[in-house]
Write a protein that holds these residues in place. Structure first.
Motif, PDB file in Angstrom:
ATOM      1  N   LEU A  47       0.779  -1.255   0.006  1.00 30.09           N
ATOM      2  CA  LEU A  47      -0.083   0.055   0.094  1.00 30.09           C
ATOM      3  C   LEU A  47       0.710   1.318  -0.096  1.00 30.09           C
ATOM      4  CD1 LEU A  47      -3.022  -0.279   2.247  1.00 30.09           C
ATOM      5  CD2 LEU A  47      -2.879  -0.133  -0.193  1.00 30.09           C
ATOM      6  N   PHE A  48       2.017   1.251   0.565  1.00 30.77           N
ATOM      7  CA  PHE A  48       2.595   2.353   0.974  1.00 30.77           C
ATOM      8  C   PHE A  48       3.397   2.722  -0.485  1.00 30.77           C
ATOM      9  CE2 PHE A  48       7.527   3.355   1.608  1.00 30.77           C
ATOM     10  CZ  PHE A  48       7.204   4.908   1.773  1.00 30.77           C
ATOM     11  N   LEU A  49       3.711   1.497  -1.387  1.00 32.77           N
ATOM     12  CA  LEU A  49       4.243   2.041  -2.768  1.00 32.77           C
ATOM     13  C   LEU A  49       3.331   2.519  -3.380  1.00 32.77           C
ATOM     14  CD1 LEU A  49       6.611  -1.200  -3.106  1.00 32.77           C
ATOM     15  CD2 LEU A  49       7.349   1.079  -2.776  1.00 32.77           C
ATOM     16  N   ILE A  50       1.925   1.849  -3.657  1.00 36.64           N
ATOM     17  CA  ILE A  50       1.006   2.524  -4.443  1.00 36.64           C
ATOM     18  C   ILE A  50       0.499   3.839  -3.905  1.00 36.64           C
ATOM     19  CG2 ILE A  50      -1.460   2.060  -4.757  1.00 36.64           C
ATOM     20  CD1 ILE A  50      -1.123  -1.055  -4.270  1.00 36.64           C
ATOM     21  N   VAL A  51       0.405   4.107  -2.858  1.00 40.03           N
ATOM     22  CA  VAL A  51       0.020   5.542  -2.295  1.00 40.03           C
ATOM     23  C   VAL A  51       1.252   6.456  -2.733  1.00 40.03           C
ATOM     24  CG1 VAL A  51      -0.779   6.704  -0.319  1.00 40.03           C
ATOM     25  CG2 VAL A  51      -1.547   4.613  -0.662  1.00 40.03           C
ATOM     26  N   ALA A  52       2.281   5.988  -2.243  1.00 39.40           N
ATOM     27  CA  ALA A  52       3.317   7.172  -2.629  1.00 39.40           C
ATOM     28  C   ALA A  52       3.480   7.184  -3.965  1.00 39.40           C
ATOM     29  CB  ALA A  52       4.773   6.634  -1.821  1.00 39.40           C
ATOM     30  N   GLY A  53       3.421   6.213  -4.910  1.00 39.59           N
ATOM     31  CA  GLY A  53       3.505   6.010  -6.388  1.00 39.59           C
ATOM     32  C   GLY A  53       4.751   6.833  -6.739  1.00 39.59           C
ATOM     33  N   SER A  54       4.809   7.786  -7.726  1.00 36.81           N
ATOM     34  CA  SER A  54       6.113   8.211  -8.248  1.00 36.81           C
ATOM     35  C   SER A  54       6.618   9.315  -7.373  1.00 36.81           C
ATOM     36  CB  SER A  54       5.891   8.607  -9.635  1.00 36.81           C
ATOM     37  OG  SER A  54       4.880   9.592  -9.831  1.00 36.81           O
ATOM     38  N   PRO A  69       6.962  10.721   0.610  1.00 37.18           N
ATOM     39  CA  PRO A  69       7.341   9.279   0.802  1.00 37.18           C
ATOM     40  C   PRO A  69       7.508   9.168   2.416  1.00 37.18           C
ATOM     41  CG  PRO A  69       8.446  10.090  -0.848  1.00 37.18           C
ATOM     42  CD  PRO A  69       7.697  11.347  -0.658  1.00 37.18           C
ATOM     43  N   ALA A  70       7.995  10.345   2.944  1.00 34.95           N
ATOM     44  CA  ALA A  70       8.336  10.182   4.722  1.00 34.95           C
ATOM     45  C   ALA A  70       6.961  10.257   5.491  1.00 34.95           C
ATOM     46  CB  ALA A  70       9.194  11.480   4.943  1.00 34.95           C
ATOM     47  N   PHE A  71       5.759  11.056   4.837  1.00 39.64           N
ATOM     48  CA  PHE A  71       4.763  11.146   5.502  1.00 39.64           C
ATOM     49  C   PHE A  71       3.826   9.756   5.536  1.00 39.64           C
ATOM     50  CE2 PHE A  71       0.175  12.016   5.527  1.00 39.64           C
ATOM     51  CZ  PHE A  71      -0.050  13.014   6.371  1.00 39.64           C
ATOM     52  N   MET A  72       3.740   9.330   4.033  1.00 39.39           N
ATOM     53  CA  MET A  72       2.986   8.005   3.976  1.00 39.39           C
ATOM     54  C   MET A  72       3.753   6.872   4.616  1.00 39.39           C
ATOM     55  SD  MET A  72       0.485   8.979   2.836  1.00 39.39           S
ATOM     56  CE  MET A  72      -0.304   7.354   2.616  1.00 39.39           C
ATOM     57  N   MET A  73       5.153   6.886   4.785  1.00 37.24           N
ATOM     58  CA  MET A  73       5.985   5.830   5.443  1.00 37.24           C
ATOM     59  C   MET A  73       5.556   5.571   6.816  1.00 37.24           C
ATOM     60  SD  MET A  73       9.937   5.201   6.041  1.00 37.24           S
ATOM     61  CE  MET A  73      10.301   6.513   7.400  1.00 37.24           C
ATOM     62  N   VAL A  74       5.346   6.654   7.656  1.00 38.01           N
ATOM     63  CA  VAL A  74       4.737   6.519   8.888  1.00 38.01           C
ATOM     64  C   VAL A  74       3.482   6.009   8.982  1.00 38.01           C
ATOM     65  CG1 VAL A  74       4.209   8.087  11.032  1.00 38.01           C
ATOM     66  CG2 VAL A  74       6.454   8.187  10.067  1.00 38.01           C
ATOM     67  N   SER A  75       2.585   6.755   8.036  1.00 39.73           N
ATOM     68  CA  SER A  75       1.273   6.306   7.836  1.00 39.73           C
ATOM     69  C   SER A  75       0.954   4.791   7.718  1.00 39.73           C
ATOM     70  CB  SER A  75       0.515   7.099   6.839  1.00 39.73           C
ATOM     71  OG  SER A  75       0.416   8.490   7.095  1.00 39.73           O
ATOM     72  N   MET A  76       1.733   4.256   6.834  1.00 36.40           N
ATOM     73  CA  MET A  76       1.696   2.918   6.543  1.00 36.40           C
ATOM     74  C   MET A  76       2.357   1.912   7.521  1.00 36.40           C
ATOM     75  SD  MET A  76      -0.495   2.569   3.719  1.00 36.40           S
ATOM     76  CE  MET A  76      -1.240   3.877   4.671  1.00 36.40           C
ATOM     77  N   ALA A  77       3.155   2.466   8.139  1.00 37.18           N
ATOM     78  CA  ALA A  77       3.771   1.708   9.427  1.00 37.18           C
ATOM     79  C   ALA A  77       2.655   1.822  10.433  1.00 37.18           C
ATOM     80  CB  ALA A  77       5.180   2.303   9.968  1.00 37.18           C
ATOM     81  N   SER A  78       2.052   2.862  10.588  1.00 36.40           N
ATOM     82  CA  SER A  78       1.163   2.813  11.583  1.00 36.40           C
ATOM     83  C   SER A  78       0.024   2.040  11.160  1.00 36.40           C
ATOM     84  CB  SER A  78       0.632   4.241  11.987  1.00 36.40           C
ATOM     85  OG  SER A  78       1.778   5.004  12.282  1.00 36.40           O
ATOM     86  N   VAL A 134       7.978  -1.764   6.326  1.00 37.06           N
ATOM     87  CA  VAL A 134       7.694  -0.585   5.786  1.00 37.06           C
ATOM     88  C   VAL A 134       8.771   0.546   5.942  1.00 37.06           C
ATOM     89  CG1 VAL A 134       6.119   1.492   5.844  1.00 37.06           C
ATOM     90  CG2 VAL A 134       5.125  -0.639   6.302  1.00 37.06           C
ATOM     91  N   PHE A 135       9.480   0.313   6.839  1.00 30.76           N
ATOM     92  CA  PHE A 135      10.757   1.622   6.928  1.00 30.76           C
ATOM     93  C   PHE A 135      11.706   1.039   6.087  1.00 30.76           C
ATOM     94  CE2 PHE A 135      10.085   2.825  11.588  1.00 30.76           C
ATOM     95  CZ  PHE A 135       8.797   3.340  11.238  1.00 30.76           C
ATOM     96  N   ALA A 136      12.035  -0.279   5.873  1.00 30.36           N
ATOM     97  CA  ALA A 136      13.160  -0.692   4.935  1.00 30.36           C
ATOM     98  C   ALA A 136      12.775  -0.310   3.499  1.00 30.36           C
ATOM     99  CB  ALA A 136      13.230  -2.202   5.057  1.00 30.36           C
ATOM    100  N   VAL A 137      11.250  -0.414   3.130  1.00 27.33           N
ATOM    101  CA  VAL A 137      10.918  -0.078   1.733  1.00 27.33           C
ATOM    102  C   VAL A 137      11.109   1.412   1.660  1.00 27.33           C
ATOM    103  CG1 VAL A 137       9.095   0.018   0.366  1.00 27.33           C
ATOM    104  CG2 VAL A 137       9.470  -2.316   1.702  1.00 27.33           C
ATOM    105  N   GLY A 138      10.801   2.200   2.518  1.00 26.13           N
ATOM    106  CA  GLY A 138      10.990   3.412   2.570  1.00 26.13           C
ATOM    107  C   GLY A 138      12.283   4.207   2.401  1.00 26.13           C
ATOM    108  N   ALA A 139      13.198   3.365   3.052  1.00 20.81           N
ATOM    109  CA  ALA A 139      14.755   3.828   3.034  1.00 20.81           C
ATOM    110  C   ALA A 139      15.331   3.383   1.524  1.00 20.81           C
ATOM    111  CB  ALA A 139      15.487   3.300   3.849  1.00 20.81           C
ATOM    112  N   LEU A 140      14.947   2.018   1.294  1.00 28.01           N
ATOM    113  CA  LEU A 140      15.607   1.385   0.158  1.00 28.01           C
ATOM    114  C   LEU A 140      14.994   1.792  -1.341  1.00 28.01           C
ATOM    115  CD1 LEU A 140      16.306  -1.994   1.604  1.00 28.01           C
ATOM    116  CD2 LEU A 140      18.056  -0.094   1.320  1.00 28.01           C
TER     117      LEU A 140
END
Length: 264
Positions: A47-54, A69-78, A134-140
């Motif tokens: 979902l994080f990758l879909i919502v953050a998109g490009s 990406p930073a905003f949605m990373m916390v949202s999807m981790a939560s 989710v954090f790993a996906v956000g960083a990498l």
């Protein structure tokens, strides 16, 4: 003089042993449930990758000071932690009540608080991988860059905050029957996620809805992580709100457990 345990001491030891045994059993059961692990660990990252998109670090969420990406990373981790502790606890407890498993546990030395603790602990164990993935996906993948202390503080804050919703899951499990628990949980789950701003910024809501959202536990929950991402300490209002909701949900769960015990 003989070195023997008093009756109250023996009872305490037995209760502690029973609690540890049930915690181990609950954790094992949770980790063996592949379907549950997918929706609580992998699904939030997708979902994080879909919502953050490009969107990249150059795109900002209005009124937050954070990149998309930073905003949605916390949202999807939560959201992932919420999925693990709320969905898992409520349905499992309702089914165990109907199957007679809870009634059998009451015949052992396991105290009521031990049962609630076991459910909360097993949910917390499963919620941690969902946060880390989710954090790993956000960083990498989305190139989210934070200091080491921020990653650690984010993980701890979101993990600890999930206990509030674990208590809510226990309460729903004792409130609803096996047939009704899923729709009730889904309504609460999606309602809190959407209105609390886990799927979209609440700044896009009408003002009256923003006012309501600011008092929801999910809004306070995500706000903990976003404050840390900005390098700040979590706001006192958000911490107090989460603690208050935790006490409310835990108190409700304890009351419903005792009420269910009297019916048995």
């Amino acid at each position: 003089m003989t070195n023997t345990l008093s009756a109250p001491g023996t009872s305490y030891v037995r209760s502690a042993f029973a609690s540890r045994a049930l915690i181990k059993l609950e954790i094992t059961r949770a980790l063996r449930n592949r379907k549950f692990l997918f929706f609580s660990v992998i699904y939030p990252s997708i979902l994080f990758l879909i919502v953050a998109g490009s969107q990249d670090s150059g795109s900002r969420v209005d009124g937050t000071g954070l990149s998309v990406p930073a905003f949605m990373m916390v949202s999807m981790a939560s959201f992932g932690a919420l999925t693990a502790v709320l969905m898992g606890n409520s349905e499992r407890i309702a089914k165990e009540r109907e199957s007679g498993w809870v009634r059998q546990l009451r015949l052992t030395s396991l105290p009521g608080r031990g049962y609630v603790l076991a459910k909360t602990a097993s949910a917390a164990v499963v919620s941690l991988p969902s946060i880390i993935v989710v954090f790993a996906v956000g960083a990498l993948v989305k190139d989210v860059r934070l200091d080491a202390w921020q990653w650690l503080a984010l993980t701890g804050a979101i993990w600890a905050g999930s206990l509030c919703f674990a208590a809510l899951g226990v309460a729903i499990g004792y409130l609803a029957s096996g047939d009704a628990v899923r729709p009730i949980t889904m309504i609460i789950y999606f309602g809190l996620s959407i209105l609390g701003g886990l799927w979209m910024p609440t700044t896009t809501f009408p003002q009256w809805l923003q006012d309501i959202s600011s008092w929801l536990p999910t809004h306070a929950y995500a706000a903990l992580g976003r404050a840390i991402e900005l390098g700040d300490a979590p706001h006192a209002k958000d911490v107090v709100l989460l603690v208050a909701y935790f006490l409310l949900f835990a108190g409700g769960a304890a009351w419903l457990y005792r009420k269910d015990t009297l019916k048995a």
